[in-house]
Design a protein around this motif. Structure first.
Motif, PDB file in Angstrom:
ATOM      1  N   TYR A  55      30.263  16.999 -20.583  1.00  0.00           N
ATOM      2  CA  TYR A  55      29.406  18.103 -20.155  1.00  0.00           C
ATOM      3  C   TYR A  55      27.955  17.874 -20.567  1.00  0.00           C
ATOM      4  CZ  TYR A  55      33.263  21.217 -18.794  1.00  0.00           C
ATOM      5  OH  TYR A  55      34.338  21.786 -18.168  1.00  0.00           O
ATOM      6  N   LYS A 142      45.581  20.808  -8.169  1.00  0.00           N
ATOM      7  CA  LYS A 142      44.324  21.399  -8.618  1.00  0.00           C
ATOM      8  C   LYS A 142      44.346  22.923  -8.478  1.00  0.00           C
ATOM      9  CE  LYS A 142      39.342  21.007  -7.820  1.00  0.00           C
ATOM     10  NZ  LYS A 142      38.277  20.332  -7.026  1.00  0.00           N
ATOM     11  N   ASN A 146      44.036  25.933 -11.467  1.00  0.00           N
ATOM     12  CA  ASN A 146      42.915  26.862 -11.440  1.00  0.00           C
ATOM     13  C   ASN A 146      43.292  28.292 -11.077  1.00  0.00           C
ATOM     14  OD1 ASN A 146      40.943  24.928 -12.134  1.00  0.00           O
ATOM     15  ND2 ASN A 146      40.820  24.216 -10.019  1.00  0.00           N
ATOM     16  N   GLN A 293      32.045  20.537 -11.442  1.00  0.00           N
ATOM     17  CA  GLN A 293      33.445  20.265 -11.104  1.00  0.00           C
ATOM     18  C   GLN A 293      34.266  19.790 -12.310  1.00  0.00           C
ATOM     19  OE1 GLN A 293      33.740  17.632  -7.721  1.00  0.00           O
ATOM     20  NE2 GLN A 293      32.089  18.674  -6.612  1.00  0.00           N
ATOM     21  N   ASN A 295      36.497  19.743 -15.610  1.00  0.00           N
ATOM     22  CA  ASN A 295      37.559  20.624 -16.093  1.00  0.00           C
ATOM     23  C   ASN A 295      38.224  19.962 -17.296  1.00  0.00           C
ATOM     24  OD1 ASN A 295      40.512  21.702 -16.154  1.00  0.00           O
ATOM     25  ND2 ASN A 295      39.423  23.132 -14.800  1.00  0.00           N
ATOM     26  N   TYR A 298      42.190  18.737 -16.458  1.00  0.00           N
ATOM     27  CA  TYR A 298      42.521  17.588 -15.610  1.00  0.00           C
ATOM     28  C   TYR A 298      41.315  16.676 -15.389  1.00  0.00           C
ATOM     29  CZ  TYR A 298      40.539  20.635 -11.950  1.00  0.00           C
ATOM     30  OH  TYR A 298      39.731  21.462 -11.212  1.00  0.00           O
ATOM     31  N   GLY A 299      40.341  16.732 -16.288  1.00  0.00           N
ATOM     32  CA  GLY A 299      39.131  15.940 -16.123  1.00  0.00           C
ATOM     33  C   GLY A 299      39.389  14.447 -16.006  1.00  0.00           C
ATOM     34  N   GLN A 302      40.943  13.645 -12.655  1.00  0.00           N
ATOM     35  CA  GLN A 302      39.916  13.733 -11.622  1.00  0.00           C
ATOM     36  C   GLN A 302      39.063  12.474 -11.598  1.00  0.00           C
ATOM     37  OE1 GLN A 302      37.413  17.448 -10.234  1.00  0.00           O
ATOM     38  NE2 GLN A 302      36.583  16.668 -12.155  1.00  0.00           N
ATOM     39  N   ASN A 388      43.209  31.799 -18.201  1.00  0.00           N
ATOM     40  CA  ASN A 388      43.158  30.499 -17.549  1.00  0.00           C
ATOM     41  C   ASN A 388      43.533  29.397 -18.534  1.00  0.00           C
ATOM     42  OD1 ASN A 388      41.541  27.920 -16.704  1.00  0.00           O
ATOM     43  ND2 ASN A 388      41.702  29.164 -14.844  1.00  0.00           N
ATOM     44  N   GLN A 390      42.359  26.422 -18.826  1.00  0.00           N
ATOM     45  CA  GLN A 390      41.196  25.746 -19.394  1.00  0.00           C
ATOM     46  C   GLN A 390      40.679  26.514 -20.609  1.00  0.00           C
ATOM     47  OE1 GLN A 390      37.272  23.458 -17.800  1.00  0.00           O
ATOM     48  NE2 GLN A 390      37.555  25.511 -16.953  1.00  0.00           N
ATOM     49  N   ILE A 463      31.935  27.131 -20.463  1.00  0.00           N
ATOM     50  CA  ILE A 463      33.181  27.734 -19.977  1.00  0.00           C
ATOM     51  C   ILE A 463      32.922  29.214 -19.732  1.00  0.00           C
ATOM     52  CG2 ILE A 463      35.627  28.079 -20.432  1.00  0.00           C
ATOM     53  CD1 ILE A 463      34.788  25.151 -20.302  1.00  0.00           C
ATOM     54  N   ASP A 467      37.419  32.632 -18.125  1.00  0.00           N
ATOM     55  CA  ASP A 467      38.444  31.644 -18.468  1.00  0.00           C
ATOM     56  C   ASP A 467      38.983  31.851 -19.879  1.00  0.00           C
ATOM     57  OD1 ASP A 467      38.239  30.464 -16.019  1.00  0.00           O
ATOM     58  OD2 ASP A 467      36.929  28.823 -16.675  1.00  0.00           O
TER      59      ASP A 467
END
Length: 742
Positions: A55, A142, A146, A293, A295, A298-299, A302, A388, A390, A463, A467
């Motif tokens: 990030y 995905k 989410n 985008q 996360n 699942y970063g 991805q 969530n 995340q 974040i 979430d």
């Protein structure tokens, strides 16, 4: 499925706490500088937390470098000094206990145990929402992650994963090592192969004209370019967690040929290599993934998909998902017993109820393992408090980071306190810079830990509040987890003090302040190595067998020689020289005084080894403690003391003296047994002589009786002959008288 990097670190700390002291270099050979470096890189290096730092883009490089300087370096240097001075079984349990007492020492082990349980719990929740990534249907996977709220399918998946975890726990309690070989390749599968793929494919990605999501400018490297905002820096707390674990291999410092120089070099080399691993993975993610985008859940998947799409194999993320799952399951089965085993081993010193101390027939701490999984199940269901996945992942990650920081806070404070309380205790390695260097290094480490704790508590700006369930839920849940862990630690220790739970066969040596007769850690001036103090003692929790003077001084060369030696290595599940208690308190009448080689301090005024180091006062102060001479022994002149031979290797001399004592005891026992046999033979001979005498008397009596019978018979025959002769004479006389009358 779960953070395999955290499991690896938790298992490493467990092994450090329970394994026997490392063998001396003389007996096992030196290890090379690079061997120690790679051991540390294997423990620390991972791409698991790279998404969290991605990030920050290029400024993550600056954050990693700052973390390495203010946390990694102080941790490594401090752990090295502690391990070289207090190398008995226990790791941080030993170090904190020496400085601040057994309560906080045991709390460190409980914190590690809870960390692993929390990680397992978050792994269940994460696995239940990432099931789609084991299929090539990216869009469904995905969308499932989410989704807002918790659908029925997600609950079913979680229950299924919980059942699977309990099954793996049951398998682990059987001591199954079927996956051990795969676990050896866990670092390769989980770190180096993914990192190599990411770096190579990132080059291909950029070479084929794809745009980078980061712009290289001087300002991009500044994490404070937008102002110093704690919420913006909150995720940077993960930097400290990434560098955690350098203390696990600190015990190997005594196997270096030149510890003072080589260990410092190994720290810097390891820091450079881990920085390469962390920065490379983080930059690849930042380059190919737009910030909007990213996360945390699942970063990595991805990133694999984006890079795979570059050459038409976007489905490659499925391969990494299944490979990671296999490595995770193998690590779980083979390593999950580590924290429970560690806790059980220390608990046998009197900290855990007997029911939680025992292992099953396979040698596994099954009861603690099932208890751990029960706590893990509770953590897993905390997921339903957060909207969530995340938000749940970042909440758990930050909670674990705080627990780790508390763990290291205790280590840094213990280091400073031991520098003050035991300044003369021999150490094979010392933090450079003398007293000032020690306070600077530990002070920087403490400040880094405190800053990391503050960052972890603050909700991250990256974040959304939706979430995490809002600031109140986020902060309240983290503080609730931390407070719950600390309350359980405190309550369990208080409970243990009211009970006698110590196992006579436990494998932990007493703390040095206990051996020196103190009620709590205090300042002492003794320079006796810890290995020599603990030699031949009863296990922790039992009466001290041999008390030492807390201000005992031995020749410096002897102290240094003893400080570089170690007891022989053995299986991690067994102590070097188990000592059974004799059940006699050192203050009881008739208690045996300490036996040690004649390394007697002239300042202490002790002339013989019979009373050397015996402490007569139970509340020693920092000043010298007077030791009373045995009144039955004649006083020894100062000249005689000066002429007393001082061995250059007290540990070896102590062992030789102990062996000589045992030999003498064996000889005395043999002589006593021989004397008893002779006494038995003498008694047997006496019995035999008496029997012979009785037999002779009986024989004589029989012969006398026979003689009497024979004499009686002879008299009877004579009497009979006389009677017959008389009768014959009478008849003849009568016949003669009758003849003339006719």
């Amino acid at each position: 499925m779960f953070n395999i990097s955290h499991l690896k670190k938790a298992k490493g700390h467990a092994d450090a706490a329970t394994k026997a002291p490392v063998t001396s270099a003389k007996s096992s050979g030196y290890i090379s500088l690079m061997a120690l470096v790679m051991m540390n890189v294997t423990i620390i290096g991972s791409v698991a937390n790279d998404v969290q730092q991605a990030y920050y883009g290029l400024s993550s490089i600056t954050l990693f470098i700052i973390g390495a300087i203010v946390f990694f370096l102080p941790t490594g240097l401090v752990a090295a000094e502690l391990a070289s001075g207090w190398s008995q079984r226990g790791g941080i349990f030993r170090w904190v206990g020496e400085a601040m007492g057994p309560g906080l020492a045991f709390a460190c082990l409980l914190v590690l145990w809870f960390q692993t349980s929390i990680n397992f719990g978050s792994g269940v929740a994460t696995a239940s929402t990432t099931m789609g990534f084991y299929t090539p249907d990216w869009d469904w996977a995905k969308a499932f992650v989410n989704q807002t709220g918790h659908g029925t399918l997600q609950v079913i998946f979680m229950i299924g994963w919980l059942a699977f975890y309990w099954l793996l726990t049951w398998i682990s309690t059987k001591g199954v090592k079927a996956f051990a070989r795969l676990t050896k390749y866990g670092v390769l599968i989980g770190t180096f192969i993914p990192l190599a793929f990411m770096v190579i494919m990132c080059v291909v990605y950029l070479a084929t004209g794809h745009p980078s999501n980061i712009t290289v400018t001087p300002e991009a490297f500044n994490p404070f370019s937008g102002g110093f905002k704690l919420a913006t820096l909150s995720l940077a707390a993960g930097v400290f967690f990434s560098f955690a674990g350098i203390d696990m291999n600190a015990a190997h410092i005594k196997q270096l040929k030149n510890p003072q120089k080589e260990f410092t070099k190994s720290i810097f080399i390891c820091m450079a290599l881990t920085l390469v691993i962390f920065i490379a993975g983080t930059l690849v993610i930042a380059i190919v993934t737009p910030v909007g985008q990213m996360n945390l859940v699942y970063g990595l998947f991805q990133t694999y998909k984006i890079l795979g799409d570059t050459i038409g194999i976007g489905w490659v993320y499925v391969l990494f998902a299944w490979a990671g799952l296999g490595a995770s399951i193998a690590s779980l089965v083979t390593n999950m017993a580590g924290p429970s085993y560690m806790l059980g081993q220390a608990g046998r010193s009197g900290f855990l109820p007997p029911k939680l101390q025992s292992n099953n027939k396979h040698g596994m701490p099954s009861k603690l393992m099932y208890l751990q999984m029960a706590f893990m199940t509770i953590i897993a269901f905390l997921f339903f408090l957060i909207p969530n996945i995340q938000g749940f992942v970042i909440l758990i990650t930050q909670s674990i980071t705080i627990l780790y920081m508390l763990y290291y806070v205790l280590m840094f404070i213990s280091f400073l306190k031991l520098r003050h309380d035991q300044p003369n205790r021999p150490r094979g390695f010392k933090v450079p810079g003398g007293k000032i260097g020690a306070y600077v290094v530990a002070g920087v480490g403490l400040a880094a830990c405190a800053f990391g704790i503050v960052l972890a508590i603050i909700p991250p700006a990256q974040i959304s509040a939706g979430d995490t369930g809002g600031s109140i839920t986020y902060v309240g849940t983290i503080l609730g987890i931390i407070a719950g862990v600390l309350v359980i630690c405190f309550a369990l220790y208080r409970w243990s003090k009211k009970n006698q739970w110590a196992d006579p066969e436990n494998q932990f040596a007493p703390f040095t302040w206990q051996i020196e007769g103190l009620k709590k850690p205090e300042r002492v001036t003794s320079n006796v190595p810890t290995a020599l103090l603990s030699e031949g003692q009863n296990p922790m929790g039992l009466p001290i067998k041999k008390l030492w003077n807390p201000n005992e001084q031995i020749p410096l060369t002897a102290a240094q020689a003893a400080g570089t030696e170690e007891l022989a290595d053995d299986d991690p599940a067994a102590i070097n020289h188990p000592v059974k208690t004799n059940g006699v308190s050192p203050t009881a009448p008739g208690a045996v005084s300490m036996s040690q080689p004649p390394v007697i301090s002239e300042a202490a005024g002790i002339g013989t080894s019979a009373d050397a180091g015996v402490k007569s006062n139970t509340s020693a102060e920092s000043k010298a403690v007077a030791v009373e001479q045995d009144p039955d022994l004649p006083p020894v002149s100062a000249e005689a003391v000066r002429q007393e031979h001082v061995p250059q290797k007290p540990v070896e001399a102590s062992k030789r003296a102990t062996a000589a004592e045992k030999k003498i005891e064996s000889q005395i026992t043999a002589e006593k047994t021989k004397e008893e046999e002779l006494q038995k033979q003498e008694a047997a001979l006496k019995n035999e002589v008496k029997a012979d005498s009785d037999l002779a008397s009986a024989t004589r009596e029989v012969k006398e009786a026979q003689a009497e019978v024979k004499a009686s018979k002879a008299d009877a025959e004579d009497s009979k002959s006389d009677t017959r002769a008389q009768q014959k004479g009478d008849a003849h006389a009568q016949k003669k008288s009758n003849g003339p009358a006719q």
